[in-house]
Design a protein around this motif. Structure first.
Motif, PDB file in Angstrom:
ATOM      1  N   ALA A 154      47.770  37.350  34.551  1.00  0.00           N
ATOM      2  CA  ALA A 154      47.401  37.578  33.151  1.00  0.00           C
ATOM      3  C   ALA A 154      48.314  38.667  32.590  1.00  0.00           C
ATOM      4  O   ALA A 154      48.284  39.814  33.046  1.00  0.00           O
ATOM      5  CB  ALA A 154      45.935  37.990  33.035  1.00  0.00           C
ATOM      6  N   PHE A 155      49.142  38.304  31.606  1.00  0.00           N
ATOM      7  CA  PHE A 155      50.065  39.247  30.994  1.00  0.00           C
ATOM      8  C   PHE A 155      49.350  40.088  29.943  1.00  0.00           C
ATOM      9  O   PHE A 155      48.529  39.574  29.175  1.00  0.00           O
ATOM     10  CB  PHE A 155      51.225  38.511  30.329  1.00  0.00           C
ATOM     11  N   ALA A 156      49.670  41.391  29.918  1.00  0.00           N
ATOM     12  CA  ALA A 156      49.170  42.248  28.852  1.00  0.00           C
ATOM     13  C   ALA A 156      49.812  41.827  27.531  1.00  0.00           C
ATOM     14  O   ALA A 156      50.816  41.114  27.512  1.00  0.00           O
ATOM     15  CB  ALA A 156      49.484  43.716  29.160  1.00  0.00           C
ATOM     16  N   HIS A 157      49.236  42.258  26.414  1.00  0.00           N
ATOM     17  CA  HIS A 157      49.733  41.841  25.100  1.00  0.00           C
ATOM     18  C   HIS A 157      51.059  42.503  24.753  1.00  0.00           C
ATOM     19  O   HIS A 157      52.004  41.834  24.299  1.00  0.00           O
ATOM     20  CB  HIS A 157      48.694  42.160  24.022  1.00  0.00           C
ATOM     21  N   THR A 158      51.170  43.804  24.934  1.00  0.00           N
ATOM     22  CA  THR A 158      52.387  44.522  24.562  1.00  0.00           C
ATOM     23  C   THR A 158      52.935  45.390  25.685  1.00  0.00           C
ATOM     24  O   THR A 158      54.143  45.571  25.788  1.00  0.00           O
ATOM     25  CB  THR A 158      52.131  45.413  23.315  1.00  0.00           C
ATOM     26  N   MET A 165      45.530  38.408  40.374  1.00  0.00           N
ATOM     27  CA  MET A 165      44.417  38.279  41.295  1.00  0.00           C
ATOM     28  C   MET A 165      44.973  37.882  42.650  1.00  0.00           C
ATOM     29  O   MET A 165      45.694  36.890  42.782  1.00  0.00           O
ATOM     30  CB  MET A 165      43.403  37.242  40.841  1.00  0.00           C
ATOM     31  N   LEU A 166      44.669  38.661  43.671  1.00  0.00           N
ATOM     32  CA  LEU A 166      45.132  38.419  45.034  1.00  0.00           C
ATOM     33  C   LEU A 166      43.965  37.996  45.912  1.00  0.00           C
ATOM     34  O   LEU A 166      42.845  38.490  45.760  1.00  0.00           O
ATOM     35  CB  LEU A 166      45.776  39.687  45.611  1.00  0.00           C
ATOM     36  N   VAL A 167      44.234  37.069  46.819  1.00  0.00           N
ATOM     37  CA  VAL A 167      43.203  36.606  47.754  1.00  0.00           C
ATOM     38  C   VAL A 167      43.788  36.577  49.163  1.00  0.00           C
ATOM     39  O   VAL A 167      44.992  36.380  49.354  1.00  0.00           O
ATOM     40  CB  VAL A 167      42.671  35.208  47.379  1.00  0.00           C
ATOM     41  N   ALA A 168      42.930  36.770  50.138  1.00  0.00           N
ATOM     42  CA  ALA A 168      43.339  36.674  51.536  1.00  0.00           C
ATOM     43  C   ALA A 168      43.177  35.225  52.002  1.00  0.00           C
ATOM     44  O   ALA A 168      42.875  34.336  51.203  1.00  0.00           O
ATOM     45  CB  ALA A 168      42.507  37.627  52.388  1.00  0.00           C
ATOM     46  N   ALA A 169      43.375  34.987  53.278  1.00  0.00           N
ATOM     47  CA  ALA A 169      43.256  33.632  53.824  1.00  0.00           C
ATOM     48  C   ALA A 169      41.886  33.057  53.513  1.00  0.00           C
ATOM     49  O   ALA A 169      40.872  33.745  53.640  1.00  0.00           O
ATOM     50  CB  ALA A 169      43.493  33.668  55.331  1.00  0.00           C
ATOM     51  N   GLY A 170      41.882  31.789  53.104  1.00  0.00           N
ATOM     52  CA  GLY A 170      40.626  31.144  52.752  1.00  0.00           C
ATOM     53  C   GLY A 170      40.051  31.640  51.444  1.00  0.00           C
ATOM     54  O   GLY A 170      38.885  31.468  51.166  1.00  0.00           O
ATOM     55  N   ALA A 205      40.861  38.817  31.071  1.00  0.00           N
ATOM     56  CA  ALA A 205      41.550  38.886  29.787  1.00  0.00           C
ATOM     57  C   ALA A 205      41.776  40.339  29.413  1.00  0.00           C
ATOM     58  O   ALA A 205      40.882  41.184  29.587  1.00  0.00           O
ATOM     59  CB  ALA A 205      40.745  38.176  28.696  1.00  0.00           C
ATOM     60  N   TRP A 206      42.949  40.649  28.905  1.00  0.00           N
ATOM     61  CA  TRP A 206      43.276  42.001  28.485  1.00  0.00           C
ATOM     62  C   TRP A 206      42.606  42.323  27.159  1.00  0.00           C
ATOM     63  O   TRP A 206      42.466  41.461  26.295  1.00  0.00           O
ATOM     64  CB  TRP A 206      44.790  42.156  28.332  1.00  0.00           C
ATOM     65  N   TYR A 215      36.618  41.192  33.122  1.00  0.00           N
ATOM     66  CA  TYR A 215      36.558  40.345  34.320  1.00  0.00           C
ATOM     67  C   TYR A 215      35.111  40.277  34.803  1.00  0.00           C
ATOM     68  O   TYR A 215      34.226  40.947  34.253  1.00  0.00           O
ATOM     69  CB  TYR A 215      37.441  40.918  35.434  1.00  0.00           C
ATOM     70  N   SER A 216      34.862  39.447  35.790  1.00  0.00           N
ATOM     71  CA  SER A 216      33.521  39.324  36.360  1.00  0.00           C
ATOM     72  C   SER A 216      33.492  39.989  37.730  1.00  0.00           C
ATOM     73  O   SER A 216      34.301  39.658  38.601  1.00  0.00           O
ATOM     74  CB  SER A 216      33.125  37.840  36.496  1.00  0.00           C
ATOM     75  N   GLN A 217      32.576  40.920  37.892  1.00  0.00           N
ATOM     76  CA  GLN A 217      32.449  41.658  39.149  1.00  0.00           C
ATOM     77  C   GLN A 217      31.598  40.858  40.140  1.00  0.00           C
ATOM     78  O   GLN A 217      30.531  40.372  39.795  1.00  0.00           O
ATOM     79  CB  GLN A 217      31.810  43.020  38.911  1.00  0.00           C
TER      80      GLN A 217
END
Length: 221
Positions: A154-158, A165-170, A205-206, A215-217
Motif C-alpha cells: 500500500a503506497f502512501a499518498h505523498t 504486509m509480510l507473512v511467514a510460511a503458511g 489504507a493510508w 488496518y484490522s488488528q
C-alpha cells in the motif's frame, strides 16, 4: 511513461464469444436448483433468499450433488465446442509471461512506481520521476526478508513510504512493515499481528495526510 497493462487472462471472454457464435446458449438446460422461501430482516430491511438452504449443514449432501451436476454440466458444454485446435494456441499464448509487461502500482506526487521484468529475469519495483524522468530500481519482487515474504503493498499518498504486509510460511504471523522508498530501507516500525480480511491479504489504507494507516488488528492469543 509506462502504461498500465491489466493481465486478466481473458479465457472466459473467449468461451463466451464461442458460445455466442455457435449458438450454444440456445440449447442450455441448467441443472435444477430447488428454491425455498427464506426471509430475514437486517437493519429494518427485509431480505429474501430462495437459495439460503444451500448454506445449512443439514442440506450439505443435496448441495454437493447440485454442485457436482453443475460441474458435469460445464464439462459437457466445453466438450461441445468445436475448433479446439484454434482455441488452445490462443489460450497458451495468453498464458505466457510477457517480459516487457509494465504494471503501474502507485503514484506519489511527481513519482510513478511500477513493476517491470528486467534483464536479470527478476521483476523489479521501479520509480520514474515525471513523464520523461530517469527510472531507477527500488527493490526486486516478490520481496522476501528472512523467513517472511511480502503479500500486499500500500503506497502512501505523498510521502515516499510503502506499507508491506509480510507473512511467514503458511501465511503465519501476518504483520505490517514500512519501507522508505527514498532510502530503500525498512523503518523500525512494525504492526502485528494483523487480520486477513480480503482475498489478497489484509485491508490497509493510508490516512489522507500519511500520518498513519487503517488496518484490522488480529486478536492476541
Amino acid at each position: 511513461m509506462p502504461k498500465q497493462i491489466i493481465n486478466n487472462k481473458p479465457l472466459h471472454l473467449l468461451l463466451f464469444f464461442i458460445f455466442c457464435v455457435t449458438g450454444t446458449y440456445a440449447q442450455i438446460n441448467y441443472p435444477f436448483a430447488r428454491q425455498q422461501n427464506f426471509d430475514t430482516v437486517i437493519y429494518n430491511q427485509k431480505l429474501s433468499d430462495q437459495y439460503a438452504w444451500m448454506s445449512r449443514p443439514e442440506n450439505e449432501t443435496e448441495m454437493l450433488a447440485w454442485a457436482k451436476a453443475q460441474g458435469n454440466f460445464t464439462d459437457s458444454l466445453l466438450d461441445k465446442i468445436s475448433g479446439d485446435e484454434k482455441l488452445y494456441p490462443i489460450i497458451e499464448k495468453l498464458m505466457q509471461p510477457n517480459d516487457d509487461e509494465i504494471i503501474v502500482k502507485g503514484i506519489q506526487g511527481n513519482n510513478l512506481y511500477y513493476l517491470k521484468m528486467m534483464p536479470d529475469k527478476k521483476r523489479w519495483l521501479m520509480k520514474q520521476q515525471g513523464i520523461n524522468g530517469i527510472s531507477e530500481k527500488i527493490t526486486a519482487l516478490p520481496y522476501t526478508i528472512h523467513q517472511y515474504r511480502a503479500k500486499k503493498y500500500a503506497f502512501a499518498h505523498t510521502k515516499p513510504l510503502l506499507a508491506i504486509m509480510l507473512v511467514a510460511a503458511g501465511e503465519a504471523n501476518p504483520h505490517i512493515r514500512f519501507f522508505d522508498l527514498g532510502k530503500k530501507e525498512f523503518l523500525q516500525d512494525s504492526i502485528g499481528p494483523v487480520m486477513f480480511n480480503d482475498a489478497s491479504g489484509v485491508s490497509m489504507a493510508w490516512l489522507p495526510d500519511d500520518s498513519g494507516i487503517i488496518y484490522s488488528q488480529a486478536p492476541s492469543e
